[in-house]
Design an enzyme around this catalytic site. Structure first.
Site, PDB file in Angstrom:
ATOM      1  N   SER A  68       0.844  -1.205   0.000  1.00 17.54           N
ATOM      2  CA  SER A  68       0.000   0.000   0.000  1.00 17.54           C
ATOM      3  C   SER A  68       0.877   1.252   0.000  1.00 17.54           C
ATOM      4  CB  SER A  68      -0.924  -0.028   1.216  1.00 17.54           C
ATOM      5  OG  SER A  68      -1.695  -1.207   1.224  1.00 17.54           O
ATOM      6  N   GLY A  72       0.721   4.077  -1.589  1.00 15.73           N
ATOM      7  CA  GLY A  72       0.056   5.373  -1.504  1.00 15.73           C
ATOM      8  C   GLY A  72      -0.217   5.770  -0.060  1.00 15.73           C
ATOM      9  N   ASP A  73      -0.719   4.827   0.725  1.00 18.36           N
ATOM     10  CA  ASP A  73      -0.977   5.103   2.137  1.00 18.36           C
ATOM     11  C   ASP A  73       0.312   5.407   2.888  1.00 18.36           C
ATOM     12  OD1 ASP A  73      -3.962   4.424   2.616  1.00 18.36           O
ATOM     13  OD2 ASP A  73      -3.246   2.723   1.467  1.00 18.36           O
ATOM     14  N   THR A  74       1.344   4.622   2.615  1.00 14.19           N
ATOM     15  CA  THR A  74       2.593   4.788   3.350  1.00 14.19           C
ATOM     16  C   THR A  74       3.265   6.114   3.015  1.00 14.19           C
ATOM     17  OG1 THR A  74       2.881   2.397   3.355  1.00 14.19           O
ATOM     18  CG2 THR A  74       4.802   3.721   3.878  1.00 14.19           C
ATOM     19  N   SER A  91       1.477   8.747   4.849  1.00 18.57           N
ATOM     20  CA  SER A  91       1.844   8.705   6.266  1.00 18.57           C
ATOM     21  C   SER A  91       3.157   9.426   6.513  1.00 18.57           C
ATOM     22  CB  SER A  91       1.977   7.252   6.734  1.00 18.57           C
ATOM     23  OG  SER A  91       0.770   6.556   6.592  1.00 18.57           O
TER      24      SER A  91
END
Length: 395
Positions: free
Chosen positions: A164, A166-168, A171
């Site tokens: 993932s 994009g999420d990381t 973050s």
């Protein structure tokens, strides 16, 4: 003492983007209070492979955190969040825009309670703009940012990176924003809101994609394992059917690579002394490298290129990672003892700080494991806590 000892963080997010940001702060000593839904908790607890009913991913994503189970839809639970915020440095959330405001926990309300609060808000498309209210996940952000268009073999369906990303990336941009805001707060004494959109975080890593389009009208297309415009840099098949990644794109490196291949005719060619010239003849160069690697095993190729000081490497599986001596020497494979006494390998903590490094201080909590302790810290009595439990507001 860790770098962020004394920093108080309230985490209201779930799954990946918000919790990964909070995990990073927790690794370096921040006291992270994670708010979860009673009974079910964060959905990540049930994602991918489970051990005794709980995801082993959870043991990484929520290490060093404390868990408080609250039903945020209940006004009494919202009041508890407000109490926590009064003494917090940072609040992290990754709900759809408007959700926090609907609970009376928007930035106007929370910054009025605590003007020093830093509020990280991660969402698919950001808190403003025409797409603000669309549901956005990391995989969609990767597509919108232009990344997914490039992750394919030419003419084939674009594929996801496999994690993932994009999420990381969102973050990590959020963590950067928090640290910047904490630094600025030392001067102003004021908190602020950090607005991170998933697609923008990925787009920020897209290098020359936009200026090349602006200057030349060039639309970069998928190029498989090659790095367009930089040569040579590709994955090459070896005699044992393995692949080696070779980055011979430095001018002097290219000459050493060609010498190793027995192709000094290319290494000494005046037209190939710089990247611009090599890009024009990249197919010829790739063919020369591929012909050579096809006559050797992966190990033979790597040994030869190491001796020639040419950057190269095999494509690791997780089994390769777990057995690699460099990962071990750098502390990137850590063995932690689970609550049941078994051992679990988890990724080490980065970045590596010389005086105040991060650490694994406690295992990921069970749902509501710290509810009583945290509520007691903000002044609730045992009787008040029990009354809230009886109503199903906390757990």
């Amino acid at each position: 003492m860790s770098a962020l000892t004394g920093l108080k963080v309230v985490e209201l997010g779930q799954l990946i983007a918000g919790p990964f940001a909070a995990k990073t702060l927790a690794d370096f000593g921040a006291d992270v209070v994670k708010i979860e839904t009673p009974k079910t908790g964060d959905p990540l607890r049930k994602w991918r492979l489970l051990k005794d009913g709980t995801s082993v991913w959870w043991q990484v994503q929520s290490r060093n955190k404390r868990s408080v189970a609250l039903d945020l839809k209940d006004p009494a639970a919202q009041d508890i969040v407000r109490q926590l915020v009064k003494d917090a440095d940072v609040l992290i959330e990754n709900f759809r825009p408007g959700a926090m405001e609907g609970w009376g926990l928007g930035p106007d309300e929370l910054l009025a309670l605590n003007p020093r609060l830093i509020m990280l808000r991660i969402s698919g498309y950001g808190q403003t703009g025409p797409y603000r209210d669309k549901l956005g996940f990391g995989v969609v952000a990767e597509a919108m940012s232009g990344l997914r268009h490039l992750t394919a073999e030419p003419g084939r369906v674009p594929v996801r990176v496999g994690v993932s990303i994009g999420d990381t990336l969102a973050s990590l941009h959020g963590v950067m924003g928090i640290l910047m805001a904490l630094h600025e707060r030392q001067t102003s004494g004021q908190g602020q809101v950090i607005d991170v959109a998933l697609y923008e975080a990925v787009f920020n890593c897209m290098e020359s994609l936009l200026p090349e389009y602006s200057a030349f009208g060039a639309v970069r297309e998928a190029a498989g394992s090659a790095l367009p415009g930089i040569a040579p840099s590709n994955a090459y098949r070896c005699m044992d059917d393995g692949y080696v990644l070779i980055a011979g794109n430095g001018d002097s490196i290219f000459k050493r690579l060609m010498h190793t291949l027995g192709r000094d005719d290319l290494g000494n060619d005046p037209a190939l002394t710089d990247n611009a010239g090599r890009v024009k003849r990249v197919a010829e160069i790739d063919a020369a490298i591929g012909t050579w690697t096809a006559q050797h095993t992966v190990e033979q190729v790597l040994d030869a290129l190491d001796a020639a000081a040419v950057p190269a490497g095999r494509i690791y599986t997780v089994a390769d990672i777990a057995a690699d001596p460099h990962y071990q020497a750098r502390g990137m494979i850590q063995q932690v003892q689970m609550d049941d006494g078994t051992s679990l390998a988890v990724p080490g903590i980065i970045p590596k700080l010389s005086r105040t490094p991060g650490s694994h201080r406690r295992n990921a909590p069970t749902i509501g494991q710290d509810t009583d302790a945290v509520l007691n810290e903000i002044g609730l009595t045992a009787a008040q806590i029990q009354a809230l439990k009886d109503k199903g507001i906390v757990a």
